[in-house]
Enzyme design. Structure first.
Site: not given
Ligand code: NAD
Length: 275
Positions: A70, A180
């Site tokens: 992305v 972040y």
């Molecule tokens: N888990 C938490 O506690 C939490 C809290 C707040 C926000 N978030 C946000 O939630 C979102 C989803 O994260 P998650 O918790 O499901 O973890 P996750 O690691 O399962 O999901 C993140 C996904 O993004 C993909 N990704 C990373 N870099 C990429 C790129 N350059 N192009 C395309 N895809 C890419 C990864 O391969 C992965 O599938 C993220 O944006 C994260 O920052 C997570």
């Protein structure tokens, strides 16, 4: 009137980034269960993407996997075009792709290199390429995704809905993880700007900013029993969030039930950021 029951997205097409895992996968499955055809977008060659598609098709839904980084404009454009080529249109977008730090891939705590010899990755010590990597995926990636889908929604002329995943870190500073926090604060402001720009096209844009959620990104916390228990004590609702908590908040904002809501931030966080 908004649809009732469990088919809020019948006949709609959704594009979900970060769909190979975590909350993006959960939202993809739930969107499909409620009738949407889903373009599941994730890193090229991520084997977890095919698993998400399999979960959807096994439930009778329609999905394709599209490999895309992305942070690259051409990839975002190609992903949006792939959704249109496969399903004829795009109505919904969930931008969930993100990384916790520059070396993040699957959430394995061993990936978290805090730059040995420095004080836990503080800004004054951080390699500039670490900073740029997180900003390019988490902030530029959301912008590129939003505009790739919005251009197609505008051409269709029937409106649309976009949800961008931010974080509580957008509002709470995290020493050692400035890039972040800054990226997620940027997603929040980007959402508000784009919401105003797209409102004349009846395209709604909102942010979901989760607390700590039990997905691959939180493995460092969830797999450490002591840290997990300590954390659960400070969450007013007494537990880590689940991917389904975030998927449901996102689906609400994508649905016609939220038809008069745009430019807003919603915190599914168990009350963590309330007090
Ligand atoms: N888990 C938490 O506690 C939490 C809290 C707040 C926000 N978030 C946000 O939630 C979102 C989803 O994260 P998650 O918790 O499901 O973890 P996750 O690691 O399962 O999901 C993140 C996904 O993004 C993909 N990704 C990373 N870099 C990429 C790129 N350059 N192009 C395309 N895809 C890419 C990864 O391969 C992965 O599938 C993220 O944006 C994260 O920052 C997570």
């Amino acid at each position: 009137m908004a649809e009732t029951g469990f088919a809020r997205f019948q006949g709609k097409v959704a594009l979900v980034t970060g769909g190979a895992s975590g909350m993006g996968r959960e939202a993809s499955v739930r969107l499909a269960r409620e009738g949407a055809a889903v373009a599941v977008v994730g890193l090229p060659d991520d084997p977890r993407g095919a698993e998400t598609v399999q979960l959807i098709t096994a439930g009778g839904g329609d999905a394709i996997y599209v490999g895309a980084d992305v942070s690259r404009e051409a990839d975002c454009d190609a992903a949006a075009q792939a959704a249109v080529d496969a399903f004829g249109r795009i109505d919904l977008c969930l931008a969930a792709a993100g990384i916790l730090h520059a070396r993040y891939i699957t959430g394995d705590p061993a990936e978290h290199d805090l730059t040995p010899g420095t004080r836990e990755g503080h800004v004054i010590n951080k390699p500039i390429e670490y900073w740029e990597k997180v900003l390019s995926v988490n902030l530029t990636g959301v912008m590129l995704t939003n505009r790739a889908v919005a251009r197609r929604m505008i051409a269709q002329g029937e409106g649309g809905a976009i949800v961008n995943i931010s974080s509580g870190a957008a509002k709470i500073p995290m020493p050692g993880s400035a890039e972040y926090s800054v990226s997620k604060a940027g997603v929040w402001m980007l959402t508000r700007c784009i919401a105003l720009e797209l409102a004349p096209h009846n395209i709604r844009v909102n942010t979901v900013a989760p607390g700590v959620i039990d997905t691959p990104m939180a493995l460092g916390l969830s797999q450490d029993e002591q840290r997990r228990a300590a954390f659960e004590r400070i969450v007013p609702l007494g537990r880590l969030g689940e991917a389904e908590d975030i998927a449901e908040a996102s689906l609400f904002l994508l649905s016609d039930h939220a038809g008069y809501i745009t430019g807003q931030i919603l915190h599914p966080d168990g009350g963590l950021f309330t007090g």
